[in-house]
Design a protein around this motif. Sequence first.
Motif, PDB file in Angstrom:
ATOM      1  N   LEU A  67      42.948 -63.295  -6.956  1.00 55.11           N
ATOM      2  CA  LEU A  67      42.483 -64.374  -7.817  1.00 55.11           C
ATOM      3  C   LEU A  67      43.350 -65.627  -7.718  1.00 55.11           C
ATOM      4  N   ARG A  68      44.439 -65.532  -6.988  1.00 54.87           N
ATOM      5  CA  ARG A  68      45.368 -66.657  -6.957  1.00 54.87           C
ATOM      6  C   ARG A  68      44.792 -67.868  -6.238  1.00 54.87           C
ATOM      7  N   GLU A  69      43.954 -67.646  -5.251  1.00 56.83           N
ATOM      8  CA  GLU A  69      43.339 -68.778  -4.548  1.00 56.83           C
ATOM      9  C   GLU A  69      42.421 -69.555  -5.494  1.00 56.83           C
ATOM     10  N   GLU A  70      41.677 -68.846  -6.331  1.00 59.13           N
ATOM     11  CA  GLU A  70      40.802 -69.514  -7.294  1.00 59.13           C
ATOM     12  C   GLU A  70      41.632 -70.248  -8.352  1.00 59.13           C
ATOM     13  N   GLN A  71      42.739 -69.649  -8.753  1.00 56.82           N
ATOM     14  CA  GLN A  71      43.632 -70.334  -9.683  1.00 56.82           C
ATOM     15  C   GLN A  71      44.172 -71.621  -9.067  1.00 56.82           C
ATOM     16  N   GLU A  72      44.559 -71.558  -7.811  1.00 55.52           N
ATOM     17  CA  GLU A  72      45.077 -72.737  -7.129  1.00 55.52           C
ATOM     18  C   GLU A  72      44.008 -73.825  -7.047  1.00 55.52           C
ATOM     19  N   LEU A  73      42.753 -73.425  -6.811  1.00 60.89           N
ATOM     20  CA  LEU A  73      41.656 -74.394  -6.754  1.00 60.89           C
ATOM     21  C   LEU A  73      41.493 -75.090  -8.103  1.00 60.89           C
ATOM     22  N   ALA A  74      41.531 -74.320  -9.189  1.00 61.16           N
ATOM     23  CA  ALA A  74      41.381 -74.907 -10.523  1.00 61.16           C
ATOM     24  C   ALA A  74      42.504 -75.905 -10.798  1.00 61.16           C
ATOM     25  N   LEU A  75      43.728 -75.548 -10.463  1.00 61.32           N
ATOM     26  CA  LEU A  75      44.856 -76.438 -10.710  1.00 61.32           C
ATOM     27  C   LEU A  75      44.833 -77.644  -9.771  1.00 61.32           C
ATOM     28  N   ALA A  76      44.323 -77.450  -8.560  1.00 63.02           N
ATOM     29  CA  ALA A  76      44.191 -78.579  -7.634  1.00 63.02           C
ATOM     30  C   ALA A  76      43.166 -79.580  -8.161  1.00 63.02           C
ATOM     31  N   MET A  77      42.063 -79.097  -8.726  1.00 58.18           N
ATOM     32  CA  MET A  77      41.070 -79.999  -9.319  1.00 58.18           C
ATOM     33  C   MET A  77      41.690 -80.783 -10.470  1.00 58.18           C
ATOM     34  N   ALA A  78      42.607 -80.136 -11.200  1.00 51.07           N
ATOM     35  CA  ALA A  78      43.276 -80.815 -12.314  1.00 51.07           C
ATOM     36  C   ALA A  78      44.192 -81.929 -11.826  1.00 51.07           C
ATOM     37  N   HIS A  79      44.594 -81.875 -10.555  1.00 50.03           N
ATOM     38  CA  HIS A  79      45.447 -82.913  -9.983  1.00 50.03           C
ATOM     39  C   HIS A  79      44.647 -83.912  -9.143  1.00 50.03           C
ATOM     40  N   CYS A  80      43.342 -83.706  -9.056  1.00 55.29           N
ATOM     41  CA  CYS A  80      42.478 -84.568  -8.247  1.00 55.29           C
ATOM     42  C   CYS A  80      41.943 -85.708  -9.114  1.00 55.29           C
ATOM     43  N   ALA A  81      42.251 -86.946  -8.749  1.00 58.77           N
ATOM     44  CA  ALA A  81      41.825 -88.104  -9.540  1.00 58.77           C
ATOM     45  C   ALA A  81      40.376 -88.468  -9.249  1.00 58.77           C
ATOM     46  N   LEU A  82      39.737 -89.080 -10.227  1.00 60.75           N
ATOM     47  CA  LEU A  82      38.380 -89.599 -10.039  1.00 60.75           C
ATOM     48  C   LEU A  82      38.414 -90.683  -8.974  1.00 60.75           C
ATOM     49  N   ASP A  83      37.557 -90.530  -7.965  1.00 55.59           N
ATOM     50  CA  ASP A  83      37.570 -91.426  -6.808  1.00 55.59           C
ATOM     51  C   ASP A  83      36.198 -92.082  -6.654  1.00 55.59           C
ATOM     52  N   ASP A  84      36.163 -93.414  -6.749  1.00 58.22           N
ATOM     53  CA  ASP A  84      34.888 -94.131  -6.627  1.00 58.22           C
ATOM     54  C   ASP A  84      34.228 -93.936  -5.266  1.00 58.22           C
ATOM     55  N   SER A  85      35.007 -93.648  -4.241  1.00 53.88           N
ATOM     56  CA  SER A  85      34.452 -93.489  -2.896  1.00 53.88           C
ATOM     57  C   SER A  85      33.865 -92.102  -2.662  1.00 53.88           C
ATOM     58  N   GLU A  86      34.118 -91.169  -3.583  1.00 51.37           N
ATOM     59  CA  GLU A  86      33.574 -89.811  -3.454  1.00 51.37           C
ATOM     60  C   GLU A  86      32.219 -89.752  -4.153  1.00 51.37           C
ATOM     61  N   TRP A  87      31.172 -89.585  -3.360  1.00 50.80           N
ATOM     62  CA  TRP A  87      29.809 -89.587  -3.899  1.00 50.80           C
ATOM     63  C   TRP A  87      29.613 -88.459  -4.908  1.00 50.80           C
ATOM     64  N   VAL A  88      30.200 -87.308  -4.681  1.00 53.21           N
ATOM     65  CA  VAL A  88      30.060 -86.183  -5.610  1.00 53.21           C
ATOM     66  C   VAL A  88      30.692 -86.529  -6.955  1.00 53.21           C
ATOM     67  N   HIS A  89      31.834 -87.192  -6.958  1.00 49.59           N
ATOM     68  CA  HIS A  89      32.474 -87.590  -8.214  1.00 49.59           C
ATOM     69  C   HIS A  89      31.543 -88.487  -9.029  1.00 49.59           C
ATOM     70  N   MET A  90      30.874 -89.421  -8.343  1.00 51.76           N
ATOM     71  CA  MET A  90      29.972 -90.333  -9.041  1.00 51.76           C
ATOM     72  C   MET A  90      28.746 -89.602  -9.575  1.00 51.76           C
ATOM     73  N   ARG A  91      28.273 -88.620  -8.848  1.00 47.75           N
ATOM     74  CA  ARG A  91      27.122 -87.835  -9.319  1.00 47.75           C
ATOM     75  C   ARG A  91      27.502 -86.992 -10.541  1.00 47.75           C
ATOM     76  N   ILE A  92      28.730 -86.498 -10.578  1.00 56.49           N
ATOM     77  CA  ILE A  92      29.194 -85.746 -11.744  1.00 56.49           C
ATOM     78  C   ILE A  92      29.187 -86.647 -12.974  1.00 56.49           C
ATOM     79  N   LEU A  93      29.737 -87.845 -12.836  1.00 54.35           N
ATOM     80  CA  LEU A  93      29.738 -88.797 -13.947  1.00 54.35           C
ATOM     81  C   LEU A  93      28.316 -89.100 -14.405  1.00 54.35           C
ATOM     82  N   GLN A  94      27.443 -89.369 -13.440  1.00 53.42           N
ATOM     83  CA  GLN A  94      26.054 -89.719 -13.758  1.00 53.42           C
ATOM     84  C   GLN A  94      25.360 -88.585 -14.515  1.00 53.42           C
ATOM     85  N   THR A  95      25.565 -87.366 -14.062  1.00 56.96           N
ATOM     86  CA  THR A  95      24.909 -86.217 -14.691  1.00 56.96           C
ATOM     87  C   THR A  95      25.403 -86.018 -16.122  1.00 56.96           C
TER      88      THR A  95
END
Length: 342
Positions: free
Chosen positions: A123-151
């Motif tokens: 389960l440590r890889e999934e834990q690392e993914l969750a914590l990595a997302m917590a360190h990932c900033a909102l990026d205007d150039s990332e289309w998925v980030h913008m779709r998350i905001l829109q939704t």
Amino acid sequence: MSGAGGSERPEERQRVVPPIPGLGQEGVLQELLLRAGQSPAPGISEEQRLARDEWEALEEIQSGLRSTSGASPPPISFTEALQHFQSAELSGSRGKVRAPRRRGILAALLHCLCGPPQLQPQLREEQELALAMAHCALDDSEWVHMRILQTIYQQLTCSKLGCPRYGAHWEELGFQGADPGTDLRGTGMLGLMQILFFVLDSRMLPLAREIFQLSQHETQNFPFCIMSVNITRIVIQALQEERLSRECNRRQQVIGVLNDLYAAAFLRLSCLWKQQHGTVTNASFFLKELELSTKKKPRQLLKSLEAYLSCSLRPPSSPSSQIHFSSICDPGVELEGDSQLI
């Protein structure tokens, strides 16, 4: 909402927004809501300023949540968003994930005998993914980030229309200002992913909208998204302190546990808010209590959520069959089988 078409002024974009104060400090949300007004730049006429604002607003719409063709990005599912982060490199964010602190021999022995269990290796890889997302900033150039905001915007407002990347409409959802990205320090994209889960899961959506409606109350209002970010921060801390290892091991998942605990904590908060007629001035006190219960008795919170969801899916019959949510959310009530702290 009336602010859906608005755009921020340049002076608002340039203002440095203070980070969210640490949990437990007095006035945690009051400080976030205090916004200092600034006067227009000197030497610019009102007509010139308005023309400049309109031009920059057009550029923001085209480069933000709307494409250059003017079309709004399509909604995104939680699964699709999670798959994006699973496949993304996130090397910079993963590098910020702190390794568990090494314990001395005595401390390790005491932890083994009395402390929480360690997260299982698979389960440590999934834990690392969750914590990595917590360190990932909102990026205007990332289309998925913008779709998350829109939704998130569309689900909370029940709107089918798109919205600009910046504007007062985000304040109406409970962010501090015109740019949601400034409120995600410490939670990163995980903060948005947990809101996305809350408003897309068919079981959770009625609860999410009920809490959002409570946040709009005339006297008991609170900033919904700011409160959500604080809850995500508490959940992250509980994960890092190994408070959730037993539940993650039992369910053989990490992100699912984090999301359910987030929803359970939000349910607990809304119950306390209603019972004690909370206002934003009480936010610090409620967050302290929520942090304690989330870290000490996560299983109890999860059982409360399960009871709430099972009752909400059951058709109403007689008054005697209605569950008493005040009892579920009472900090002094301990559910059966939850005598353990973790």
